[in-house]
Design a protein around this motif. Structure first.
Motif, mmCIF file in Angstrom:
data_model
loop_
_atom_site.group_PDB
_atom_site.id
_atom_site.type_symbol
_atom_site.label_atom_id
_atom_site.label_comp_id
_atom_site.label_asym_id
_atom_site.label_seq_id
_atom_site.Cartn_x
_atom_site.Cartn_y
_atom_site.Cartn_z
ATOM 1 N N ARG A 62 -3.929 5.647 16.700
ATOM 2 C CA ARG A 62 -2.698 6.455 16.581
ATOM 3 C C ARG A 62 -1.603 5.636 15.891
ATOM 4 O O ARG A 62 -1.295 4.528 16.329
ATOM 5 N N PRO A 63 -1.017 6.147 14.811
ATOM 6 C CA PRO A 63 -0.006 5.354 14.096
ATOM 7 C C PRO A 63 1.197 5.034 14.976
ATOM 8 O O PRO A 63 1.660 5.881 15.738
ATOM 9 N N ALA A 64 1.705 3.809 14.870
ATOM 10 C CA ALA A 64 2.874 3.389 15.635
ATOM 11 C C ALA A 64 4.074 4.264 15.277
ATOM 12 O O ALA A 64 4.227 4.675 14.120
ATOM 13 N N ARG A 65 4.906 4.523 16.286
ATOM 14 C CA ARG A 65 6.093 5.372 16.083
ATOM 15 C C ARG A 65 6.958 4.844 14.940
ATOM 16 O O ARG A 65 7.461 5.603 14.122
ATOM 17 N N LEU A 66 7.098 3.521 14.867
ATOM 18 C CA LEU A 66 7.957 2.925 13.838
ATOM 19 C C LEU A 66 7.457 3.244 12.420
ATOM 20 O O LEU A 66 8.246 3.479 11.507
ATOM 21 N N LEU A 67 6.127 3.274 12.262
ATOM 22 C CA LEU A 67 5.561 3.601 10.946
ATOM 23 C C LEU A 67 5.957 5.010 10.526
ATOM 24 O O LEU A 67 6.415 5.246 9.408
ATOM 25 N N ARG A 68 5.789 5.952 11.474
ATOM 26 C CA ARG A 68 6.139 7.350 11.164
ATOM 27 C C ARG A 68 7.629 7.481 10.873
ATOM 28 O O ARG A 68 8.034 8.200 9.961
ATOM 29 N N THR A 69 8.448 6.777 11.677
ATOM 30 C CA THR A 69 9.905 6.878 11.489
ATOM 31 C C THR A 69 10.280 6.374 10.101
ATOM 32 O O THR A 69 11.106 6.973 9.419
ATOM 33 N N LYS A 70 9.671 5.275 9.703
ATOM 34 C CA LYS A 70 9.992 4.712 8.389
ATOM 35 C C LYS A 70 9.589 5.686 7.279
ATOM 36 O O LYS A 70 10.306 5.844 6.296
ATOM 37 N N LEU A 93 0.835 -1.211 0.000
ATOM 38 C CA LEU A 93 0.000 0.000 0.000
ATOM 39 C C LEU A 93 0.866 1.256 0.000
ATOM 40 O O LEU A 93 0.456 2.310 -0.509
ATOM 41 N N GLY A 94 2.048 1.148 0.586
ATOM 42 C CA GLY A 94 2.909 2.321 0.818
ATOM 43 C C GLY A 94 2.733 2.734 2.270
ATOM 44 O O GLY A 94 1.600 2.958 2.725
ATOM 45 N N LEU A 95 3.848 2.859 2.998
ATOM 46 C CA LEU A 95 3.730 3.178 4.426
ATOM 47 C C LEU A 95 3.200 4.601 4.632
ATOM 48 O O LEU A 95 2.533 4.882 5.630
ATOM 49 N N ASP A 96 3.473 5.490 3.671
ATOM 50 C CA ASP A 96 2.907 6.848 3.773
ATOM 51 C C ASP A 96 1.382 6.797 3.667
ATOM 52 O O ASP A 96 0.665 7.477 4.406
ATOM 53 N N THR A 97 0.878 5.918 2.793
ATOM 54 C CA THR A 97 -0.581 5.759 2.661
ATOM 55 C C THR A 97 -1.153 5.171 3.949
ATOM 56 O O THR A 97 -2.209 5.607 4.433
ATOM 57 N N VAL A 98 -0.442 4.168 4.515
ATOM 58 C CA VAL A 98 -0.924 3.537 5.754
ATOM 59 C C VAL A 98 -1.001 4.580 6.876
ATOM 60 O O VAL A 98 -2.012 4.661 7.595
ATOM 61 N N VAL A 99 0.038 5.411 7.011
ATOM 62 C CA VAL A 99 0.026 6.434 8.069
ATOM 63 C C VAL A 99 -1.129 7.417 7.822
ATOM 64 O O VAL A 99 -1.860 7.769 8.755
ATOM 65 N N ALA A 100 -1.321 7.795 6.572
ATOM 66 C CA ALA A 100 -2.411 8.740 6.265
ATOM 67 C C ALA A 100 -3.769 8.123 6.609
ATOM 68 O O ALA A 100 -4.644 8.780 7.182
ATOM 69 N N LYS A 101 -3.929 6.850 6.290
ATOM 70 C CA LYS A 101 -5.198 6.168 6.602
ATOM 71 C C LYS A 101 -5.393 6.095 8.127
ATOM 72 O O LYS A 101 -6.485 6.317 8.633
ATOM 73 N N LEU A 102 -4.320 5.742 8.843
ATOM 74 C CA LEU A 102 -4.427 5.646 10.303
ATOM 75 C C LEU A 102 -4.751 7.008 10.914
ATOM 76 O O LEU A 102 -5.541 7.112 11.858
ATOM 77 N N GLU A 103 -4.149 8.054 10.346
ATOM 78 C CA GLU A 103 -4.426 9.397 10.881
ATOM 79 C C GLU A 103 -5.895 9.773 10.670
ATOM 80 O O GLU A 103 -6.529 10.342 11.559
ATOM 81 N N ALA A 104 -6.438 9.401 9.508
ATOM 82 C CA ALA A 104 -7.856 9.697 9.239
ATOM 83 C C ALA A 104 -8.747 8.900 10.202
ATOM 84 O O ALA A 104 -9.725 9.426 10.750
ATOM 85 N N LEU A 105 -8.375 7.623 10.437
ATOM 86 C CA LEU A 105 -9.158 6.791 11.360
ATOM 87 C C LEU A 105 -9.018 7.319 12.802
ATOM 88 O O LEU A 105 -9.974 7.316 13.577
ATOM 89 N N HIS A 106 -7.834 7.799 13.124
ATOM 90 C CA HIS A 106 -7.572 8.378 14.447
ATOM 91 C C HIS A 106 -8.488 9.576 14.679
ATOM 92 O O HIS A 106 -9.114 9.718 15.736
ATOM 93 N N ALA A 107 -8.603 10.419 13.646
ATOM 94 C CA ALA A 107 -9.465 11.604 13.767
ATOM 95 C C ALA A 107 -10.938 11.193 13.880
ATOM 96 O O ALA A 107 -11.712 11.798 14.625
ATOM 97 N N ALA A 108 -11.314 10.117 13.176
ATOM 98 C CA ALA A 108 -12.729 9.718 13.167
ATOM 99 C C ALA A 108 -13.116 8.899 14.399
ATOM 100 O O ALA A 108 -14.204 9.077 14.945
#
Ligand SMILES: NC(=O)c1ccc[n+]([C@@H]2O[C@H](COP(=O)([O-])OP(=O)(O)OC[C@H]3O[C@@H](n4cnc5c(N)ncnc54)[C@H](O)[C@@H]3O)[C@@H](O)[C@H]2O)c1
Length: 409
Positions: free
Chosen positions: A382-390, A361-376
């Motif tokens: 909340r995206p895992a720290r490792l995902l953001r770091t990557k 999917l792309g880790l940037d897409t995964v983080v964006a999806k998690l952020e949208a779900l986090h807001a909703a």
């Protein structure tokens, strides 16, 4: 260490099948229980598994009898003095396990390995209970054990590396797939699967879609069966128990859905009780719909007002897998291997685990999806720290040649 003789303690659903698996590999195995009726029932279960193979023409009746002859049922520890490995599969209560482990430590030779098939209890605590912590290890078979390939091998804090190596080799000799997982509540597969299942129930009670609709969508996504069908099979009492345990251990991100206690109190335990999320036979799912209406009317659950999307279930699976990597619970390839073998998940027609899916999917897409779900939906997304770091490091997955796995460009 070469293993010449094994023992299984507890001839219930799991123990009997584990003894069958061991006998099938050609090794003699003692099968011990405290209840003669249940011991007989366990032996009957083993015979039925072998008979199934004979009926399918995969084995001759003579072979079946010689495999069955490798299993010695027993109610005492008389023949345990030359056992090399004992696997306990007694009920999931620490007091019962401790008592059995104490008996085993007295009956087995000093060099013997003691493995536990516990789904959740602490291996380190069991090690402490036996007085020989270097020889204690988790060997978590999946149900049905005669079919499922995966075995999670879980060292406790004081388990010797030699014990881990011996159990990995032994597991392979059973034609199973060992995956070494560091001790944590739920180990690997249940830790990832339970939040996924729980999220499905929350989507249901928030009115996003019906159970069969969600099941259908998740199958279309690539799961071999939908979450509600799976939970009805596992037993809703079991799901609720494991869920409560994970909530206690991990806190709010694993808080159980409100519907679970209502279903259990109503005796809707899944397929085994004739009704769960679905109704079986004469039963329907109308009572579940009424429970949801009451939860919403009382304000306990707020309708989300959104349509159901598979991401609501898949993104937490990926996120929890990333949290496991952060905690060094298992290597990335083992996480994916275990999830594919333990759940049968696929993606785009391939047998891919959650980390490989994230890479696709792309880790940037995964983080964006998690952020949208986090807001909703809140904090649990909340995206895992490792995902953001990557993502910051440009390790975006397959498209950059490097994500959780590496890819040749
Ligand atoms: N059922 C599953 O889906 C599943 C999957 C993976 C792991 N497990 C784990 O496997 C273990 C066993 O679960 P199960 O579902 O087979 O349980 P079960 O209740 O079907 O069987 C337990 C057996 O242990 C026997 N027993 C009780 N006390 C004993 C003692 N002191 N000595 C010897 N035998 C004793 C009982 O008579 C019974 O036959 C548990 O730790 C469980 O968490 C279960």
């Amino acid at each position: 260490m070469y293993i010449f003789k094994a023992a299984v303690i507890g001839a219930g659903a799991m123990g009997a099948e584990i003894a069958q698996v061991i006998s099938y590999s050609g090794l003699p195995v003692l099968l011990k229980d405290v209840d003669p009726t249940l011991l007989d029932k366990g032996l009957g279960r083993i015979r039925k598994i072998y008979q199934g193979r004979v009926d399918k023409g995969k084995m001759s009746p003579g072979d079946m009898e010689s495999k069955l002859a490798l299993i010695t049922p027993t109610l005492d520890y008389g023949e345990f003095s030359d056992v090399d490995i004992a696997i306990e599969a007694v009920p999931e209560k620490m007091a019962v396990k401790r008592a059995v482990l104490g008996e085993l430590a007295a009956a087995l030779p000093e060099t013997a390995i003691i493995a536990s098939n516990t789904s959740a209890l602490s291996i380190s605590e069991m090690g402490q209970a036996t007085g020989r912590p270097s020889k204690i290890i988790g060997m978590h078979f999946f149900n049905p054990a005669h079919v499922m390939k995966l075995v999670e091998v879980i060292p406790g804090l004081d388990t010797a590396q030699e014990t881990v190596d011996d159990v990995v080799t032994f597991t392979e000799s059973l034609r199973k797939l060992p995956v070494v997982v560091q001790e944590c509540p739920g180990f690997l597969v249940n830790r990832l699967l339970l939040p996924y299942l729980n999220e499905a129930v929350q989507a249901l009670e928030e009115g996003e879609a019906g159970a069969s609709e969600i099941d259908q969508q998740m199958q279309t996504w690539g799961m071999p069966m939908g979450p509600f069908f799976l939970m009805d099979m596992l037993g809703l009492d079991v799901c609720a128990d494991v869920g409560q345990y994970l909530h206690r251990e991990y806190g709010d991100r694993m808080r159980g859905a409100a519907l679970f206690p209502l279903l259990v109190a109503a005796g809707r335990l899944g397929e085994k009780s004739g009704a769960g999320f679905y109704g079986y036979g004469a039963e329907t799912d109308e009572p579940v719909k009424e429970m949801i209406a009451e939860l919403q009317a009382s304000g306990q659950v707020k309708p989300s007002g959104r349509p159901f999307e598979a991401d609501r279930l898949i993104m937490p699976l990926i996120n929890e897998a990333a949290l496991c990597l952060q905690e060094h619970i298992a290597a990335p390839s083992d996480v994916d291997l275990a999830m594919v073998a333990g759940t049968g998940m696929t993606y785009a027609g391939e047998r891919l685990g959650p980390l490989a899916v994230a890479d696709r999917l792309g880790l940037d897409t995964v983080v964006a999806k998690l952020e949208a779900l986090h807001a909703a939906y809140g904090e649990r997304f909340r995206p895992a720290r490792l995902l953001r770091t990557k993502v910051r490091a440009g390790h975006l997955g397959q498209k950059t040649g490097r994500g959780f796995h590496e890819y040749s460009q």
